[in-house]
Design a protein around this motif. Structure first.
Motif, short mmCIF file in Angstrom:
data_model
loop_
_atom_site.label_atom_id
_atom_site.label_comp_id
_atom_site.label_asym_id
_atom_site.label_seq_id
_atom_site.Cartn_x
_atom_site.Cartn_y
_atom_site.Cartn_z
N ILE A 23 0.85 -1.18 0.00
CA ILE A 23 0.00 0.00 0.00
C ILE A 23 0.89 1.24 0.00
O ILE A 23 1.76 1.37 0.85
CB ILE A 23 -0.91 0.01 1.25
CG1 ILE A 23 -1.73 -1.27 1.34
CG2 ILE A 23 -1.80 1.25 1.28
CD1 ILE A 23 -2.65 -1.51 0.18
N PRO A 24 0.68 2.16 -0.95
CA PRO A 24 1.51 3.38 -0.98
C PRO A 24 1.30 4.20 0.30
O PRO A 24 0.20 4.27 0.84
CB PRO A 24 0.98 4.14 -2.20
CG PRO A 24 0.20 3.16 -3.00
CD PRO A 24 -0.27 2.10 -2.06
N GLU A 25 2.37 4.82 0.77
CA GLU A 25 2.30 5.63 1.99
C GLU A 25 1.52 6.93 1.76
O GLU A 25 0.99 7.51 2.70
CB GLU A 25 3.70 5.96 2.51
CG GLU A 25 4.36 4.81 3.22
CD GLU A 25 3.58 4.36 4.46
OE1 GLU A 25 3.18 5.22 5.27
OE2 GLU A 25 3.37 3.15 4.61
N THR A 26 1.49 7.41 0.52
CA THR A 26 0.72 8.61 0.20
C THR A 26 -0.26 8.28 -0.91
O THR A 26 0.02 7.47 -1.79
CB THR A 26 1.62 9.77 -0.24
OG1 THR A 26 2.37 9.37 -1.38
CG2 THR A 26 2.57 10.19 0.87
N ALA A 27 -1.42 8.93 -0.86
CA ALA A 27 -2.46 8.68 -1.87
C ALA A 27 -2.25 9.60 -3.07
O ALA A 27 -1.70 10.69 -2.95
CB ALA A 27 -3.83 8.94 -1.26
N TRP A 47 -7.49 -0.62 4.03
CA TRP A 47 -6.52 0.40 4.42
C TRP A 47 -7.11 1.74 4.03
O TRP A 47 -7.44 1.97 2.87
CB TRP A 47 -5.18 0.21 3.69
CG TRP A 47 -4.47 -1.04 4.10
CD1 TRP A 47 -3.54 -1.16 5.08
CD2 TRP A 47 -4.60 -2.33 3.52
NE1 TRP A 47 -3.10 -2.46 5.16
CE2 TRP A 47 -3.75 -3.20 4.20
CE3 TRP A 47 -5.40 -2.84 2.48
CZ2 TRP A 47 -3.63 -4.55 3.89
CZ3 TRP A 47 -5.29 -4.18 2.18
CH2 TRP A 47 -4.41 -5.02 2.88
N ALA A 48 -7.27 2.63 5.00
CA ALA A 48 -7.82 3.96 4.75
C ALA A 48 -6.78 4.99 5.15
O ALA A 48 -6.17 4.88 6.22
CB ALA A 48 -9.11 4.16 5.53
N TYR A 49 -6.56 5.97 4.29
CA TYR A 49 -5.61 7.03 4.61
C TYR A 49 -6.18 7.86 5.75
O TYR A 49 -7.35 8.25 5.73
CB TYR A 49 -5.31 7.87 3.38
CG TYR A 49 -4.49 7.10 2.37
CD1 TYR A 49 -3.13 6.91 2.58
CD2 TYR A 49 -5.07 6.54 1.25
CE1 TYR A 49 -2.37 6.18 1.68
CE2 TYR A 49 -4.32 5.82 0.34
CZ TYR A 49 -2.98 5.63 0.56
OH TYR A 49 -2.22 4.91 -0.32
N VAL A 72 -2.30 16.23 0.40
CA VAL A 72 -1.92 14.83 0.21
C VAL A 72 -2.38 14.00 1.40
O VAL A 72 -2.11 14.34 2.55
CB VAL A 72 -0.39 14.70 0.02
CG1 VAL A 72 0.02 13.26 -0.14
CG2 VAL A 72 0.08 15.54 -1.15
N TRP A 73 -3.10 12.90 1.11
CA TRP A 73 -3.49 11.95 2.15
C TRP A 73 -2.31 11.03 2.44
O TRP A 73 -1.66 10.54 1.52
CB TRP A 73 -4.69 11.14 1.71
CG TRP A 73 -5.98 11.89 1.81
CD1 TRP A 73 -6.59 12.59 0.82
CD2 TRP A 73 -6.79 12.04 2.97
NE1 TRP A 73 -7.75 13.16 1.29
CE2 TRP A 73 -7.89 12.83 2.60
CE3 TRP A 73 -6.70 11.58 4.27
CZ2 TRP A 73 -8.90 13.17 3.51
CZ3 TRP A 73 -7.71 11.91 5.17
CH2 TRP A 73 -8.78 12.70 4.78
N LYS A 74 -2.07 10.77 3.73
CA LYS A 74 -0.94 9.94 4.15
C LYS A 74 -1.37 8.96 5.23
O LYS A 74 -2.47 9.04 5.74
CB LYS A 74 0.18 10.82 4.71
CG LYS A 74 0.81 11.73 3.69
CD LYS A 74 1.96 12.47 4.29
CE LYS A 74 2.66 13.25 3.20
NZ LYS A 74 3.93 13.74 3.59
N LYS A 75 -0.46 8.09 5.57
CA LYS A 75 -0.57 7.12 6.66
C LYS A 75 -1.79 6.22 6.56
O LYS A 75 -2.80 6.43 7.22
CB LYS A 75 -0.54 7.84 8.00
CG LYS A 75 0.76 8.54 8.26
CD LYS A 75 0.86 9.04 9.66
CE LYS A 75 2.18 9.75 9.84
NZ LYS A 75 2.36 10.26 11.16
#
Length: 194
Positions: free
Chosen positions: A23-27, A111-113, A120-123
């Protein structure tokens, strides 16, 4: 001695399974993504139970859930993309998270940011989503953090024991957030002719 190698292999396989999802750390934001293009895309191919346009009453949000790995039939990864929102800061085409099937086809890893930094959406935070039997409602079980403390009051405050009162805490059942499928529409409302 024959048990140890097989346990080691099982341990490695379980570790590889957990690490298989990247899963990418940032969307990111998908360009040209809107409700009409998504419905047109969905109309031209068969959909799985998870795919479609879903609506969250809690957030006033419409999302598209789309398979990103159509060639992976065993354990596909789905992306959750915003297509309409009451929140004007949320861009159309914004990836909000991912879903992956599990052994139980009604329970999905999600997995939801969780944090927005700038635009930028993260985590991504992992949680669990559950499909109902009709595949038209999806409930999300958000992760909860609970703390428990144990103190031996008899050792710390022996003279206060008589004044100690214990009150029960009632854990109220809360409504889980979730989504309702709005496209394709439920087939339960079809007219049946005899």
């Amino acid at each position: 001695m024959k048990i140890a190698p097989s346990l080691f292999v099982l341990f490695l396989l379980s570790f590889l399974e957990l690490k298989a999802v990247d899963i990418p750390e940032t969307a990111s934001i998908l360009p040209g993504y809107d409700k009409y293009s998504v419905i047109s895309h969905f109309d031209n191919r068969p959909l799985s139970n998870e795919e479609g346009v879903w609506f969250s009453v809690e957030d006033g949000l419409k999302v598209a859930i789309e398979n990103t790995e159509p060639e992976n039939k065993l354990n596909p990864l789905f992306q959750i993309v915003a297509i309409e929102s009451d929140d004007t800061s949320l861009d159309c085409g914004q990836i909000l998270g991912y879903l992956q099937t599990s052994e139980n086809h009604r329970i999905l890893r999600m997995w939801a940011y969780s944090e927005m930094e700038g635009n930028v959406w993260k985590k991504p935070v992992e949680c669990v989503a559950e499909l109902d039997e009709s595949n038209h409602y999806m409930l999300v079980n958000k992760p909860k953090i609970k703390f428990r403390f144990a103190i031996n009051l008899l050792r710390l405050f022996p003279s206060f024991i008589d004044g100690l009162n214990i009150y029960p805490y009632l854990d109220k059942k809360k409504i889980k957030p979730g989504f309702k499928r709005i496209y394709p529409t439920p087939k339960s409302n079809e007219i049946i002719y005899f």
